[in-house]
Design a protein around this motif. Structure first.
Motif, PDB file in Angstrom:
ATOM      1  N   TYR B 289      48.332  39.067  34.292  1.00  0.00           N
ATOM      2  CA  TYR B 289      47.045  38.517  34.712  1.00  0.00           C
ATOM      3  C   TYR B 289      45.955  38.633  33.645  1.00  0.00           C
ATOM      4  O   TYR B 289      44.788  38.417  33.928  1.00  0.00           O
ATOM      5  CB  TYR B 289      46.580  39.203  35.997  1.00  0.00           C
ATOM      6  CG  TYR B 289      47.627  39.197  37.087  1.00  0.00           C
ATOM      7  CD1 TYR B 289      48.015  37.991  37.692  1.00  0.00           C
ATOM      8  CD2 TYR B 289      48.251  40.373  37.495  1.00  0.00           C
ATOM      9  CE1 TYR B 289      49.000  37.981  38.675  1.00  0.00           C
ATOM     10  CE2 TYR B 289      49.230  40.363  38.481  1.00  0.00           C
ATOM     11  CZ  TYR B 289      49.600  39.171  39.067  1.00  0.00           C
ATOM     12  OH  TYR B 289      50.550  39.152  40.023  1.00  0.00           O
ATOM     13  N   GLY B 290      46.326  39.023  32.452  1.00  0.00           N
ATOM     14  CA  GLY B 290      45.361  39.063  31.369  1.00  0.00           C
ATOM     15  C   GLY B 290      44.517  40.319  31.362  1.00  0.00           C
ATOM     16  O   GLY B 290      44.899  41.346  31.934  1.00  0.00           O
ATOM     17  N   LYS B 291      43.372  40.239  30.696  1.00  0.00           N
ATOM     18  CA  LYS B 291      42.522  41.414  30.515  1.00  0.00           C
ATOM     19  C   LYS B 291      41.080  41.101  30.865  1.00  0.00           C
ATOM     20  O   LYS B 291      40.162  41.765  30.379  1.00  0.00           O
ATOM     21  CB  LYS B 291      42.586  41.893  29.049  1.00  0.00           C
ATOM     22  CG  LYS B 291      43.991  42.127  28.545  1.00  0.00           C
ATOM     23  CD  LYS B 291      44.039  42.238  27.028  1.00  0.00           C
ATOM     24  CE  LYS B 291      44.050  43.690  26.616  1.00  0.00           C
ATOM     25  NZ  LYS B 291      44.313  43.870  25.186  1.00  0.00           N
ATOM     26  N   GLY B 292      40.853  40.089  31.677  1.00  0.00           N
ATOM     27  CA  GLY B 292      39.484  39.639  31.931  1.00  0.00           C
ATOM     28  C   GLY B 292      38.822  40.348  33.094  1.00  0.00           C
ATOM     29  O   GLY B 292      39.359  41.277  33.687  1.00  0.00           O
ATOM     30  N   ALA B 293      37.633  39.864  33.394  1.00  0.00           N
ATOM     31  CA  ALA B 293      36.881  40.431  34.508  1.00  0.00           C
ATOM     32  C   ALA B 293      37.584  40.122  35.836  1.00  0.00           C
ATOM     33  O   ALA B 293      37.489  40.879  36.797  1.00  0.00           O
ATOM     34  CB  ALA B 293      35.470  39.860  34.521  1.00  0.00           C
ATOM     35  N   GLN B 294      38.250  38.963  35.885  1.00  0.00           N
ATOM     36  CA  GLN B 294      39.031  38.599  37.064  1.00  0.00           C
ATOM     37  C   GLN B 294      40.466  38.370  36.633  1.00  0.00           C
ATOM     38  O   GLN B 294      40.714  37.911  35.519  1.00  0.00           O
ATOM     39  CB  GLN B 294      38.481  37.288  37.674  1.00  0.00           C
ATOM     40  CG  GLN B 294      37.061  37.376  38.192  1.00  0.00           C
ATOM     41  CD  GLN B 294      36.930  38.379  39.322  1.00  0.00           C
ATOM     42  OE1 GLN B 294      37.849  38.540  40.124  1.00  0.00           O
ATOM     43  NE2 GLN B 294      35.802  39.078  39.383  1.00  0.00           N
ATOM     44  N   PRO B 295      41.415  38.697  37.482  1.00  0.00           N
ATOM     45  CA  PRO B 295      42.806  38.393  37.127  1.00  0.00           C
ATOM     46  C   PRO B 295      43.034  36.881  37.152  1.00  0.00           C
ATOM     47  O   PRO B 295      42.513  36.190  38.021  1.00  0.00           O
ATOM     48  CB  PRO B 295      43.610  39.086  38.220  1.00  0.00           C
ATOM     49  CG  PRO B 295      42.673  39.189  39.379  1.00  0.00           C
ATOM     50  CD  PRO B 295      41.290  39.309  38.804  1.00  0.00           C
ATOM     51  N   VAL B 296      43.797  36.402  36.190  1.00  0.00           N
ATOM     52  CA  VAL B 296      44.103  34.975  36.145  1.00  0.00           C
ATOM     53  C   VAL B 296      45.592  34.802  36.364  1.00  0.00           C
ATOM     54  O   VAL B 296      46.410  35.418  35.663  1.00  0.00           O
ATOM     55  CB  VAL B 296      43.697  34.394  34.775  1.00  0.00           C
ATOM     56  CG1 VAL B 296      44.083  32.915  34.696  1.00  0.00           C
ATOM     57  CG2 VAL B 296      42.212  34.588  34.544  1.00  0.00           C
ATOM     58  N   LEU B 297      45.955  34.004  37.350  1.00  0.00           N
ATOM     59  CA  LEU B 297      47.382  33.821  37.623  1.00  0.00           C
ATOM     60  C   LEU B 297      48.030  33.090  36.449  1.00  0.00           C
ATOM     61  O   LEU B 297      47.509  32.095  35.963  1.00  0.00           O
ATOM     62  CB  LEU B 297      47.584  33.005  38.906  1.00  0.00           C
ATOM     63  CG  LEU B 297      47.068  33.634  40.202  1.00  0.00           C
ATOM     64  CD1 LEU B 297      47.479  32.774  41.399  1.00  0.00           C
ATOM     65  CD2 LEU B 297      47.591  35.046  40.389  1.00  0.00           C
ATOM     66  N   PRO B 298      49.165  33.599  35.978  1.00  0.00           N
ATOM     67  CA  PRO B 298      49.832  32.948  34.847  1.00  0.00           C
ATOM     68  C   PRO B 298      50.598  31.707  35.332  1.00  0.00           C
ATOM     69  O   PRO B 298      50.795  31.514  36.531  1.00  0.00           O
ATOM     70  CB  PRO B 298      50.800  34.022  34.371  1.00  0.00           C
ATOM     71  CG  PRO B 298      51.139  34.781  35.614  1.00  0.00           C
ATOM     72  CD  PRO B 298      49.903  34.759  36.483  1.00  0.00           C
ATOM     73  N   ASP B 299      51.037  30.885  34.390  1.00  0.00           N
ATOM     74  CA  ASP B 299      51.900  29.761  34.761  1.00  0.00           C
ATOM     75  C   ASP B 299      53.341  30.230  34.956  1.00  0.00           C
ATOM     76  O   ASP B 299      54.091  29.671  35.734  1.00  0.00           O
ATOM     77  CB  ASP B 299      51.846  28.686  33.677  1.00  0.00           C
ATOM     78  CG  ASP B 299      50.461  28.051  33.589  1.00  0.00           C
ATOM     79  OD1 ASP B 299      49.774  28.010  34.635  1.00  0.00           O
ATOM     80  OD2 ASP B 299      50.064  27.634  32.483  1.00  0.00           O
ATOM     81  N   TYR B 300      53.692  31.265  34.179  1.00  0.00           N
ATOM     82  CA  TYR B 300      55.060  31.797  34.260  1.00  0.00           C
ATOM     83  C   TYR B 300      54.986  33.295  34.481  1.00  0.00           C
ATOM     84  O   TYR B 300      54.110  33.967  33.938  1.00  0.00           O
ATOM     85  CB  TYR B 300      55.823  31.513  32.964  1.00  0.00           C
ATOM     86  CG  TYR B 300      56.130  30.042  32.771  1.00  0.00           C
ATOM     87  CD1 TYR B 300      57.358  29.527  33.175  1.00  0.00           C
ATOM     88  CD2 TYR B 300      55.196  29.193  32.202  1.00  0.00           C
ATOM     89  CE1 TYR B 300      57.645  28.175  33.003  1.00  0.00           C
ATOM     90  CE2 TYR B 300      55.462  27.843  32.041  1.00  0.00           C
ATOM     91  CZ  TYR B 300      56.692  27.329  32.443  1.00  0.00           C
ATOM     92  OH  TYR B 300      56.978  26.009  32.297  1.00  0.00           O
TER      93      TYR B 300
END
Lengths: 602, 1063
Positions: B289-300
């Motif tokens: 989900y990355g390292k941002g302020a909000q988790p981001v759903l990946p494509d894979y």
């Protein structure tokens, strides 16, 4: 008239006869249904039976297949000796195997399942040894030599299982062959110190066993194995003057059950490779085997959880027993002298990839000088992991946030051994044929060094330590870079994988530093040499420094980001010994009085 | 001893034979008794010469022959279900057809009980007579499940799994081990599980010693007596009964789980609240989900966190074939979220067909049926397919000699999942929603990426069992012969038993999609057979002397058990091709095999005396002496006596004036029974074994071969005896209000002594299995109540309703071995159940959660508790020691219901009929162990509950449904059993609703049919409960039930259409 009745009731008469027949069938014989397919005591009371029972007593050395559990009764003592010391974190997800968390924070309750499994397994081992002795006395076809051999080995094993109990639980009952279910005398109290009995068992074995293992079996206890265990018992009792003659004899004359003179193998890691086991350094080891028809039950099942967690790696379970930050730091060496840094090693953490994903850039710090044993003990990012490939860090770790960045190595198989020296017939591939070294020769040498320190013979102490350090300093035994990182099984180059710099101590160094410093250095050498082999906690308790060292360790690890230790305190006078299982205490009651007493503080 | 008994019996018989010769000078009269409306012969009707002690019974064809002494002229005919009839003989020797009118009271019904049959009104023991028709209102493949709520005193907990397990407790929990009642089918021990319910004619449950102690050492758990259908003399009939239905999985989101984005949000919240963040950014770090302020759903999700266009998702890299190199799976994220529950549970069909033929003549009768039952489970790849056949015949060889047989054969394929521990349903809430069912190439997707947890793909797990088989076939039955002689005697012999074969094989795959994959593929094939025979011989004498009515029964029985089991397995199959799934295609290197054998025997004598004075004072006594091979030499034989009395108050003169009471009986009993179900056949022997894993050892350091080793595997006990059950029963039966209301109320007290359980010793004895010894006592008491109301309203509306109420209270009275307890109900975090003195069986034990720590101040002023922190559980300091430790654990729940109840309403109006069946359980608790996985972030990286994300503790949410969302596993949250998991599991279920229509007789007759009925049915229309899991009905092991691991729900709605027709 009578004739008429006869024909009319013909069928009745037949039935009646059947009835009578049945009454006889209902006699005693009808109820005699002995079990089929198992042995009864009479079958066992002969040479073959007794020798088989003895093998059965050996078979519990691995902690598996007996009364206790599996990984919770591991021969390696990875939980008590390792996770409960400053060697390692529990690893895995925080909630996986929760009973380890409370052990690791020295706050377990008396109902801890790991403490129960270890306890049960050890007493099962004790009774298997005792059963061998009991049935041996019923056998008619044994020669006096047979009796000496069998009773020597059986008592050796009995001593070992009691030793395990003693060092984990402190106050334990001693169970000899007179204690049986049938006799009803099994509520043995734990109110006497059992060291003398443990010593007696090892002494008996040492006196009665031959130098060579019976029938040439390398896995058997021989005279010298018994001698080494007796010396180890003396070490635990701080009887250095009793231990030293035995250690000297072992160094001078000791040989393995295969008849090879004891010595250090050239390459440190040959002690942790199934292909080079039972070498001259192996004083006594748990023999593990694979693909032997037992569905992996005789493999090193005790350490089966203690592998990396990358699904693409050959062994991908279960992420436990992760080396600590402190342990990795311990392998720093002084860039000038090549000596360890026992007081300052933990000032900063070795550069690691905590908080970094595998696709984030990371290069290990190659400026720092390191003891080469580090990379045979601690799996870290950027270093070849045996022949599996360059350690990718994050991906090898199950849950970095809860376990830290490191992976255990000493119990890991080579990728090229998968299937041959590992067993794939069970739920995970981590069943290896690696032995568990209970005592290896380096252990003996470092005890000798300890004894010499206590005798204030510091030059001799340094001599023994340097034997161990010189072997570690053998460049052929370093971890090397792959010839081709993309083909890890294609062989290693001659380039060391990191900046290894280690030196034996210069002549007279211990003497100039003095006894206290020498003591510290000997103990630190043990930490480095025997890390992740399940000894550390018991050594700290033996030294009497567990509270100081472990509380400092907790502070350091929490600062480095290992939250599971937050709030943990090693309470002196309590945490040296683990809780005796409550159910064992409860069931030991006679007339309302419990014959087993709990350790203080629980 | 045996010889002496025999001799006495011979003497007795000889005297009787001689005596009979002087009773020959009278007139024989015959006749045939038929029902008035249906013209079907009435069997077992009692024909008595009025005023004399001469009586007989009609045979299966309704025919009787009676010798009428000179001077007598009237016969009295009585039988259950019909009005009493007096017939004048008038000098005739053949009375022809005699027609009986049906009556509304069932008091004269003949009920089959232990080794004999009695009139319902004469029963002095406690017998629950089940209305078989009501029972069949529950659509199920197993009559056990149908029995739920249909017999007072019987508690049944069952599961929705086709052919799944059922806990049956007759009058409470009577053992820590096996509590199954003894099932006697047509006089032979058998099972109810796989009977075709359409073959059942009657079913009785013998509950107290008065009724059941004639079964001696097997009677303690109660006895269920089943009689299957027999043919009747007269016209042949053919019936066909069938239904077809669809079962619907529970709707919605029954585990209350998060979707993909929500789960990612929960991860962020957990990491932040636990301080497990990047020290520079203060934000969580995640591959997915990355390292941002909000988790981001990946494509894979595999490779972890990859996005469209990344070189790592190039399909050319894809590989899931181990033989082609390292696994490289590419799996797209399911951004909406996979609903694993509905991927695993699908609507499923169910059907049942029974074709039966019956008929006969005066010489013989037959009943023959074929059954086919096919229930596909809603859980993928679970099903029960069963074929069955039943043949019952009777031959009247001579007037006084009858022989016959009962045979039942079934064949089934019924794969089972693990029910009482972590199973495939568990994966439903452990497999994250972001994981799709399949990867980019249509192979199974799973947890083999970072941060995906370690669950298994439940769909893959089940679909891979597709070629596995679990076959069973069973032949069961007996042959019997009966001879009447000397007027009052009857001897019967019966030889019966079973041969039961199990055969199964399963293939396991070398999985690639999971975090923890199987090391290799493998195949296991096993077979077992179990057999036993029972040879029973009984002699009955019955006679009437004036007002004294006496019936005496004596018998012997021999039972022998024998069984074998064989299994083999291999691994490393080079292909997963199902056609190569045989042992010999696998690698001989990983081959294992095993077999074992058991045997046991039981031999017994038993007797029974029934005595009635003036038809209103009843007395019965039974005794049985059993010898059982599993018991030690010192305790091999047991004697089990019982006495019972009854008083038909309504027949007393002073009651004649009380017109609203039609029948009133007071009865009581006392006696002993036993159980040997929980003692292994070889319990008396000290044994040694050799086990590859348990005693072999590589002493030669070869790494791949073993040396033979032995170990003491079992300690024997010569002092182990049967579990002894002393039971006292009082009951009152009444029929009141002009035969409209039947009532029965019973109270019992059951003291079970010497429960069989492995001896409790400490580990110092070693690892050999402890013998089972008699170590515990349990006390049960309770009330059984049943009421049936039947009425006609107007001409056409007929009502029938039944209430069955069962309550029991099982309390452990003693468990020697000092601790006075043993724990069971194991989970990942320890045992939830402690069986302890003074507490109910299977009581839940642990720390009591009294709330959540509010803040640091609350922590510091509360008793010391390990890992105490705001948002975590605050445990009760039970002993006020100022610190929370082991001794603060308490009993906080009880899975035993206060009572269970069944309610059945029947109504017929003209040709329509309706039935509705309710079942309820009140006052039972459950441990909802699924919440360990879903309500704590740190309990493995599976899916989590809505409660955890939206209603967990925060400083502003002080009365939450879950503790603080954090990535830590602690004593104060999820590492110890505590009362957080306890929920009320009371429920009220509408088990069945049926509406039927029977076609009028006239048009059917023209079609040559006797009967044609259609019906529609809905099962489990609703369940009312506060329980938050799938289904509050939670079966389990006897000493630990009521724990929810994600049980196969038994409350799924299903709809049926059915037909019943007869020619």
């Amino acid at each position: 008239m009578k004739k008429g009745i006869k024909s009319k009731y013909g069928l009745f008469i037949i039935l009646f006869v059947a009835f009578i027949g049945l009454l006889y069938a209902c006699g005693k014989k009808f109820l005699d249904r002995p079990p089929v397919g198992v042995y009864q005591p009479s079958t066992m009371a002969n040479k073959a039976g007794v020798e088989g029972l003895l093998i059965g007593a050996y078979s519990l050395l691995d902690g598996q297949g007996g009364a206790g559990g599996s990984w919770d009764a591991a021969a390696s003592n990875w939980v008590w000796g390792g996770v409960c010391s400053d060697d390692a974190h529990k690893g895995s997800d925080p909630g996986d195997q929760p009973d380890i968390v409370s052990l690791m924070t020295w706050s377990e309750s008396a109902t801890n399942s790991y403490n129960l499994a270890k306890w049960q397994t050890c007493y099962d081992g004790v009774q298997r040894a005792n059963e061998t002795l009991r049935i041996m006395r019923l056998a008619k076809d044994l020669t006096p030599a047979d009796t000496m051999q069998i009773s020597g080995e059986a008592r050796f094993l009995r001593g070992h299982y009691h030793f395990e109990l003693k060092k984990v639980y402190g106050r334990v009952p001693y169970v000899d062959e007179t204690i049986t279910y049938e006799a009803g005398n099994w509520r043995v109290p734990n109110d006497v110190d059992i060291w003398p009995k443990i010593e007696a068992d090892f002494l008996y074995a040492m006196t009665n066993l031959q130098a060579k293992g019976y029938q040439g079996s390398v896995g058997r206890a021989n005279k010298y194995a018994a001698e080494a265990f007796l010396a180890k018992a003396y070490m635990f009792e701080h009887k250095y003057t009793d231990a030293m003659p035995l250690l000297s004899d072992l160094v001078a004359n000791g040989q393995t059950a295969a008849g090879v003179k004891y010595g250090l193998v050239d390459k440190f890691n040959d002690n942790f490779n199934a292909a080079t086991k039972n070498n001259k350094e192996s004083v006594f080891a748990v023999q593990n085997s694979v693909n032997d028809g037992s569905t992996a039950a005789n493999a090193n099942a005790g350490d089966v959880l203690n592998f990396s967690y990358d699904p693409s790696a050959p062994v991908s379970c279960c992420g436990f027993y992760q080396p600590s930050f402190s342990l990795a730091n311990s392998f720093k060496t002084d860039p000038v002298t090549g000596y360890p840094m026992p007081t300052t090693f933990n000032n900063t953490d070795i550069k690691n990839d905590q908080g970094l994903k595998s696709d984030d850039a990371f290069t290990p710090d190659n400026t720092i000088t390191l003891d080469p044993r580090l990379d045979w003990t601690v799996g870290r990012r950027g270093i070849p992991f045996l022949d599996w490939g360059v350690n990718p860090g994050y991906l090898y770790v199950r849950n970095q946030a809860s376990g830290g960045p490191y992976t255990p190595i000493k119990n890991a198989p080579y990728a090229s051994q998968i299937g041959a020296l590992t067993d794939k017939s069970s739920w995970t591939a981590g069943y290896t044929a690696l032995n568990v070294n209970l005592i290896r020769f380096a252990d003996v040498l470092l005890w000798a060094a300890e004894c010499k320190v206590e005798a204030n013979d510091l030059d001799s102490a340094q001599y023994f330590v340097n034997l161990v350090r010189s072997r570690a300093a053998n460049p052929a035994g370093f971890v090397h870079k792959y010839i081709d990182d993309a083909n890890p099984q294609g062989g290693f180059s001659n380039t060391p994988a990191a900046n290894y710099f280690i030196k034996p101590y210069a002549a007279g160094y211990f003497t100039t530093q003095g006894q206290d410093a020498a003591r510290t250095l000997v103990r630190f050498e043990r930490k480095l040499e025997l890390a992740m082999e399940g000894h550390r906690f018991f050594d700290l308790v033996r030294y009497g420094t567990a509270d100081v060292e472990l509380n400092a360790y907790v502070k350091h690890e929490v600062t480095s980001g290992y939250n599971l230790l937050k709030g943990a305190t090693f309470v002196k006078g309590k945490a040296e010994y683990f809780a005796i299982p409550q159910s064992e205490i409860d069931v030991s009651t006679i007339n309302g009085k419990k014959t087993l007493t709990q350790n203080p503080g629980y | 001893m045996p010889f002496k008994t025999t001799r006495m019996r011979i003497v007795c018989c000889v005297i009787s034979i001689l005596a009979s010769t002087c009773l020959l000078a009278q007139q024989a009269v015959t006749g045939k008794i038929l029902g008035k409306t249906d013209k079907i012969p009435v069997a077992f009707a009692t024909v008595q010469v009025k005023g004399k002690n001469v009586a007989t019974q009609t045979n299966a064809d309704g025919v009787f022959t009676i010798t009428v002494p000179s001077g007598s002229s009237v016969l009295v005919i009585s039988v259950v279900g019909y009005d009493k009839l007096e017939v004048p003989v008038g000098g005739r020797s053949n009375l022809g057809e005699i027609l009986l009118t049906t009556n509304t009271s069932s008091l004269n019904e003949i009920v089959v009980t232990g080794y004999t049959a009695q009139k319902k009104k004469d029963i002095t023991g406690s017998v629950a007579i089940v209305n078989v028709k009501d029972m069949k209102a529950i659509p199920s493949g197993s009559p056990e499940q149908m029995l739920q709520g249909q017999a007072s005193g019987v508690t049944i907990i069952t599961s929705g799994a086709p052919g799944g397990p059922t806990n049956v407790f007759v009058r409470g929990v009577t053992s820590f081990g096996n509590t199954d009642p003894l099932y006697i089918v047509d006089g032979v021990p058998g099972g109810l599980h796989d009977l075709n319910s359409n073959d059942i004619e009657s079913l009785q449950v013998l509950k107290d010693a008065g009724a059941a102690s004639i079964y001696g050492v097997r009677g303690s758990n109660g006895v269920v007596v089943i009689t299957t259908k027999r043919g009747k003399a007269g016209r042949s009939t053919i019936s066909y009964d069938a239904y077809y239905g669809t079962q619907r999985p529970l709707p919605g989101n029954p585990f209350h789980l998060l979707n993909s984005q929500e789960l990612a949000n929960a991860l962020w919240k957990a990491d932040i609240q636990s301080g497990q963040v990047d020290t520079l950014t203060g934000l969580p770090v995640s591959t997915q989900y990355g390292k941002g302020a909000q988790p981001v759903l990946p494509d894979y999700i595999t490779p972890g966190g990859a996005h469209e266009g990344d070189p790592s998702v190039n399909p050319a890299l894809y590989n899931v074939d181990y033989s082609k190199g390292a696994i490289y799976q590419i799996t797209k994220a399911n951004k909406q979220g996979t609903n694993w529950f509905h991927e695993l549970f699908r609507p499923a069909p169910i059907q049942s067909h029974t074709l039966s033929m019956s008929g006969g003549s005066e010489k013989s009768t037959y009943y023959f049926s074929l059954g086919y039952f096919n229930q596909q489970g809603t859980l993928l790849e679970t099903y029960l397919k069963r074929y069955s056949a039943k043949i019952n015949t009777t031959f009247n060889v001579k007037k006084n000699i009858r022989v016959g047989e009962n045979a039942y054969w079934w064949f089934k394929n019924n794969p089972q999942i693990d029910y009482f521990s972590e199973n495939v349903i568990n994966y439903d809430y452990r497999e994250q929603p972001i994981i799709p069912v399949y990867d980019i190439k249509g192979n199974f997707a799973g947890t083999n990426g970072p941060e995906l947890g370690n669950s298994l793909n439940p769909v893959a797990t089940q679909l891979r069992t597709h070629n596995n088989r679990g076959y069973n076939w069973d032949m069961f039955g007996n042959v019997w012969g009966e001879v009447d002689f000397l007027k009052h005697f009857m001897i019967r012999t019966s030889f019966g038993g079973t041969v039961d074969n199990g055969y199964n094989y399963q293939y396991s795959y070398h999985t690639y999609e999971d975090a923890e994959n199987n090391g290799s593929n493998g195949f296991t094939e096993s077979a077992n057979y179990n057999s036993y025979y029972t040879w029973t011989n009984t002699l009955t004498y019955s006679n009437t002397f004036g007002k004294h009515n006496v019936k005496v029964l004596g018998g012997t029985e021999a039972i022998r058990y024998y069984g074998r089991f064989l299994t083999g397995s291999r691994i490393n199959y080079f292909t997963d091709d199902p056609s190569l799934q045989v042992l010999s295609a696998g690698d001989p290197k990983g081959a294992t095999n095993a077999s074992f054998v058991y045997q046991a025997a039981l031999s017994s004598y038993f007797g029974r005396v029934d005595y009635a004075y003036n038809d209103r004072y009843l007395f019965a006594a039974t005794v049985r002496r059993d010898g059982a091979s599993p018991f030690g030499t010192d305790r091999k034989y047991g004697v089990f006596p019982a006495f019972s009395v009854g008083w038909l108050i309504s027949d007393e003169d002073f009651m004649r004036s009380v017109s609203w009471v039609n029948y009133l009986k007071l009865r009581g009993s006392w006696g002993k029974m036993g159980s040997y179900a929980n003692v292994p056949p070889a319990n008396a022997y000290t044994l040694y074994s050799a086990g590859a894993g348990s005693s072999y050892y590589d002493i030669n350091g070869t790494s791949t071969s073993l040396a033979l080793g032995f170990y003491n595997s079992q300690i024997g006990s010569n002092v182990t005896g049967w579990e002894e059950d002393k039971i006292t029963n009082v009951g009152i039966d009444a029929v009141i209000l002009n035969n409209k209301l039947d009532l029965s109320l019973e109270y019992y007290q059951k003291n079970i002594n010497g429960l069989l359980f492995p001896d409790q010793t400490n580990a110092l004895v070693g690892g050999a299995a402890r013998p089972n010894v008699n170590i515990g006592n349990v006390k049960n008491n309770g009330l059984d109540f049943s009421a049936t109301y039947h009425a006609m309203i107007g001409r056409d509306l007929k009502l029938n309703s039944t209430l069955i109420l069962t309550s029991y209270n099982s309390q452990v009275v003693s468990i020697p071995g000092a601790g006075g307890y043993f724990e069971t109900g194991g989970t990942r975090i320890g045992n939830f159940v402690r069986n302890a003195v003074g507490h109910p069986i299977s009581a839940f034990y642990g720390y009591k959660v009294i709330g959540y720590f509010k803040d640091d101040n609350d922590v510091s002023k509360s008793p010391t508790q390990a890992d105490a922190a705001p948002g975590r559980f605050k445990y009760a300091d039970v002993n006020n020691s100022g610190a929370i430790n082991d001794s603060d654990r308490v009993f906080y729940g009880n899975p035993n219901p206060k009572f269970t109840y069944g309610l059945t309403f029947n109504a017929t109006y003209k040709n329509f009929d309706a039935t509705i069946v309710f079942y309820g359980s009140y006052g039972n608790d459950a441990v909802n162990y699924t919440r360990y996985w879903t309500d704590f972030w740190a309990s493995f990286q599976g899916n989590k509950s809505k409660n955890l994300l939206y209603d967990s503790w925060t400083p502003t949410n002080l009365n939450p449904k879950a503790p603080i969302l954090e990535n830590a596993s602690t004593f104060s949250t999820n590492t110890v059993p505590n009362s957080f998991y306890k929920e009320s599991a009371s429920f009220f279920k509408c088990r069945s609703l049926i509406i039927g229509y029977t076609l009028p007789e006239a048009p059917l007759k023209r079609l040559g049919m006797d009967r044609l009925r259609f019906y529609v049915q809905a099962a489990n229309l609703f369940t009312i409960t506060k329980y938050t899991g799938l289904d509050p009905e939670l079966s389990g092991n006897t000493s630990a039930f009521g724990i929810d691991f994600g049980n196969y729900p038994n409350n799924q709605r299903s709809y049926y259409v059915g037909v019943s027709l007869g020619f």
